[in-house]
Structure formats: C-alpha cells, structure tokens
Motif scaffolding. Structure first.
Motif, PDB file in Angstrom:
ATOM      1  N   PHE A 141     -45.981 -59.150  60.557  1.00  0.00           N
ATOM      2  CA  PHE A 141     -46.722 -58.356  59.576  1.00  0.00           C
ATOM      3  C   PHE A 141     -47.728 -57.438  60.264  1.00  0.00           C
ATOM      4  O   PHE A 141     -47.855 -56.261  59.910  1.00  0.00           O
ATOM      5  CB  PHE A 141     -47.436 -59.290  58.598  1.00  0.00           C
ATOM      6  CG  PHE A 141     -48.553 -58.650  57.836  1.00  0.00           C
ATOM      7  CD1 PHE A 141     -48.296 -57.837  56.749  1.00  0.00           C
ATOM      8  CD2 PHE A 141     -49.884 -58.843  58.211  1.00  0.00           C
ATOM      9  CE1 PHE A 141     -49.328 -57.231  56.047  1.00  0.00           C
ATOM     10  CE2 PHE A 141     -50.916 -58.254  57.514  1.00  0.00           C
ATOM     11  CZ  PHE A 141     -50.640 -57.448  56.433  1.00  0.00           C
ATOM     12  N   MET A 153     -45.984 -54.441  61.868  1.00  0.00           N
ATOM     13  CA  MET A 153     -45.515 -53.513  60.833  1.00  0.00           C
ATOM     14  C   MET A 153     -46.680 -52.808  60.162  1.00  0.00           C
ATOM     15  O   MET A 153     -46.615 -51.607  59.866  1.00  0.00           O
ATOM     16  CB  MET A 153     -44.694 -54.273  59.791  1.00  0.00           C
ATOM     17  CG  MET A 153     -43.357 -54.785  60.282  1.00  0.00           C
ATOM     18  SD  MET A 153     -42.494 -55.700  58.971  1.00  0.00           S
ATOM     19  CE  MET A 153     -40.929 -56.052  59.779  1.00  0.00           C
ATOM     20  N   TYR A 154     -47.772 -53.540  59.928  1.00  0.00           N
ATOM     21  CA  TYR A 154     -48.942 -52.976  59.258  1.00  0.00           C
ATOM     22  C   TYR A 154     -49.592 -51.901  60.124  1.00  0.00           C
ATOM     23  O   TYR A 154     -50.002 -50.844  59.620  1.00  0.00           O
ATOM     24  CB  TYR A 154     -49.934 -54.094  58.954  1.00  0.00           C
ATOM     25  CG  TYR A 154     -51.013 -53.732  57.965  1.00  0.00           C
ATOM     26  CD1 TYR A 154     -50.724 -53.571  56.614  1.00  0.00           C
ATOM     27  CD2 TYR A 154     -52.336 -53.580  58.370  1.00  0.00           C
ATOM     28  CE1 TYR A 154     -51.709 -53.249  55.698  1.00  0.00           C
ATOM     29  CE2 TYR A 154     -53.334 -53.266  57.464  1.00  0.00           C
ATOM     30  CZ  TYR A 154     -53.024 -53.108  56.130  1.00  0.00           C
ATOM     31  OH  TYR A 154     -54.002 -52.785  55.221  1.00  0.00           O
ATOM     32  N   LEU A 162     -47.470 -48.879  59.987  1.00  0.00           N
ATOM     33  CA  LEU A 162     -47.617 -48.245  58.682  1.00  0.00           C
ATOM     34  C   LEU A 162     -48.916 -47.445  58.613  1.00  0.00           C
ATOM     35  O   LEU A 162     -48.939 -46.324  58.086  1.00  0.00           O
ATOM     36  CB  LEU A 162     -47.596 -49.324  57.595  1.00  0.00           C
ATOM     37  CG  LEU A 162     -47.596 -48.858  56.136  1.00  0.00           C
ATOM     38  CD1 LEU A 162     -46.300 -48.130  55.815  1.00  0.00           C
ATOM     39  CD2 LEU A 162     -47.775 -50.048  55.199  1.00  0.00           C
ATOM     40  N   GLN A 163     -49.993 -48.001  59.159  1.00  0.00           N
ATOM     41  CA  GLN A 163     -51.265 -47.279  59.186  1.00  0.00           C
ATOM     42  C   GLN A 163     -51.149 -45.988  59.983  1.00  0.00           C
ATOM     43  O   GLN A 163     -51.663 -44.940  59.570  1.00  0.00           O
ATOM     44  CB  GLN A 163     -52.347 -48.159  59.802  1.00  0.00           C
ATOM     45  CG  GLN A 163     -52.911 -49.209  58.871  1.00  0.00           C
ATOM     46  CD  GLN A 163     -54.045 -49.958  59.522  1.00  0.00           C
ATOM     47  OE1 GLN A 163     -53.842 -50.834  60.364  1.00  0.00           O
ATOM     48  NE2 GLN A 163     -55.266 -49.620  59.143  1.00  0.00           N
ATOM     49  N   THR A 180     -48.632 -56.480  52.182  1.00  0.00           N
ATOM     50  CA  THR A 180     -47.221 -56.289  52.493  1.00  0.00           C
ATOM     51  C   THR A 180     -47.092 -55.223  53.563  1.00  0.00           C
ATOM     52  O   THR A 180     -47.914 -54.306  53.653  1.00  0.00           O
ATOM     53  CB  THR A 180     -46.408 -55.892  51.240  1.00  0.00           C
ATOM     54  OG1 THR A 180     -45.024 -55.867  51.551  1.00  0.00           O
ATOM     55  CG2 THR A 180     -46.836 -54.522  50.727  1.00  0.00           C
ATOM     56  N   ALA A 181     -46.084 -55.368  54.384  1.00  0.00           N
ATOM     57  CA  ALA A 181     -45.779 -54.370  55.410  1.00  0.00           C
ATOM     58  C   ALA A 181     -44.292 -54.446  55.701  1.00  0.00           C
ATOM     59  O   ALA A 181     -43.666 -55.503  55.584  1.00  0.00           O
ATOM     60  CB  ALA A 181     -46.584 -54.617  56.687  1.00  0.00           C
ATOM     61  N   SER A 182     -43.728 -53.317  56.069  1.00  0.00           N
ATOM     62  CA  SER A 182     -42.292 -53.266  56.322  1.00  0.00           C
ATOM     63  C   SER A 182     -42.006 -52.216  57.386  1.00  0.00           C
ATOM     64  O   SER A 182     -42.879 -51.422  57.751  1.00  0.00           O
ATOM     65  CB  SER A 182     -41.537 -52.922  55.036  1.00  0.00           C
ATOM     66  OG  SER A 182     -41.953 -51.663  54.524  1.00  0.00           O
TER      67      SER A 182
END
Length: 243
Positions: free
Chosen positions: A99, A102-103, A106-107, A160-162
């Motif tokens: 996570f 991925m987070y 995403l950032q 959540t993160a993907s």
C-alpha cells in the motif's frame, strides 16, 4: 464524563483541545460539548457519502448507476481477478508495505499531499483488529490494497491505493463490492465512503456517487480552550484553512 475528561487533561491557558466527530452525535453529547464551551467548526471536508446496507445486495446493485453495475459485472467476470481478505499479521504487514509503495506512486502521479505518516502507522494498522485489509490480485499479484475500519453498525473506508493495472480491470469497484458483501454478512447497517471532495477530486467523487447519492455531514470538529479568545481564533483559523 466530559467534565472528568477535561479535568484529567489539566489544559494550560494556551492549550487547545479538538474533538473530531465522524458521526452525528446524540443530543446529550452535543449538549455536553456546548455546555463546556466547545465551538463547532464545519468545513467542506466534514462531508461523506453513506450507503444503506439494510437492503439485500441485489437491491443495492439495482439502485446503483448503470456504469457501477457494469463495472461490477466486468470485474467479477475476470477469473484472474481475486479479492483476498488478510488476517495473518505478516501478510498484513506485507500488504501495508505494498500500500505504501502504491500510495507514494499515486501521490507523485496526481500531485496531492497527505498527512498520513505511513512509517508510524504501519505496525498499528497491521495489528488493529478493527481494520480490515483487502487485496485485489491479478494473476496472484496485488494491484490494489484497501483498508477499512469496521464497527458494529458502520464500516468506514479509510485508505486505498492501486497501480496502473487496476484502472482497466475494475479492481476498485470489486474491492468496494466485496467489502459491502462482507459488511452485510457481519451485520453492519451502513458503509461510509470516508469523505468526498467533488471540487478537488471529481473522479473519485463520481465513483462513490455512482453507488450512493446520500451525502451527509460527518463533522463537525469541536474546538476547546480555557481562553475564549484562543478558542475563537483557533476555530476561525480551522474554518479559513478549508476555504
């Protein structure tokens, strides 16, 4: 109880106390806060989307937007896409590390900031029995991690993160849908999407609203200080920060 709590803290004149209420309080709780001089502050961030879990899953899906139903059918129709709830402590730690990666990506991709201290939260999250860890895997490889807080009546979406693979598979929809099924099985009556930001993050807002249009106020934040001027100044600053 509130009076005893304030006495126990022994606040100094310049100290601030903030109480964040994620659910509307009962009248007695509100009366206690007002009686002790707490100031309520409501901002745009104090709103969320809530889903009623009391109907059966067929009824919930039938009430959703057509695109949401289409995404559920798309995701559940992929045999290599699986949803796995994690209970083993080592697996939860590994999932949290996934996570975090991925987070962070995403950032960087979307350019948003976050106050989440993942290093400090790691062991706490993995060992918290009230947190549900869900991995969506494609071909056995995790492509999405979702962390949800569970309680008797309300389950709340926390984080959540993907990765990029999740976008084309409907993994986010599958994750939410499996959590809704699990929440209903365990007797929860409401699912809280963990906030909305239609002005700043329209895509995520539309994703949530496609399942439920029930926007509710989840705040306010109650501010307290022994000094009335500091109390009012802090409440004003918190409000202005959100504008």
């Amino acid at each position: 109880m509130l009076a005893a709590f304030i006495d126990h803290l022994a606040l100094r004149p310049a100290d601030l106390l903030a109480v964040k209420s994620y659910r509307p309080q009962d009248p007695e709780g509100v009366t206690a806060l007002l009686s002790h001089g707490f100031v309520p502050v409501v901002t745009a961030m104090d709103h969320t989307i809530e889903l009623d879990l009391t109907p059966d899953t067929d009824a919930i899906l039938a009430a959703a937007d057509r695109r949401w139903r289409r995404e559920v059918n798309k995701a559940t129709g992929q045999p290599d896409l699986t949803a796995v709830f994690l209970t083993d402590p080592d697996e939860r730690l590994r999932a949290f590390d996934t996570f975090v990666r991925m987070y962070a990506a995403l950032q960087q991709r979307k350019g948003f900031s976050s106050g989440l201290d993942t290093a400090a939260y790691r062991d706490l999250a993995a060992s918290d029995p009230h947190l549900l860890f869900l991995e969506i895997r494609q071909g056995g490889e995790p492509i999405l991690v979702r962390i949800v807080h569970t309680a008797r009546a309300v389950w709340t979406d926390f984080f959540t993160a993907s990765d990029e693979r999740a976008r084309s598979t409907g993994a986010a929809t599958l994750a939410v849908w499996r959590i809704i099924e699990r929440a209903r099985q365990e007797g929860a009556s409401r699912f809280d999407f963990g906030g909305v930001d239609p002005a700043g993050n329209r895509g995520v807002f539309d994703f949530k609203r496609a399942l439920s249009r029930n926007v509710i106020q989840s705040g306010p934040t109650w501010i307290y200080a022994r000094n009335a001027f500091i109390r009012r100044a802090a409440a004003t600053a918190l409000f202005l920060r959100s504008i």
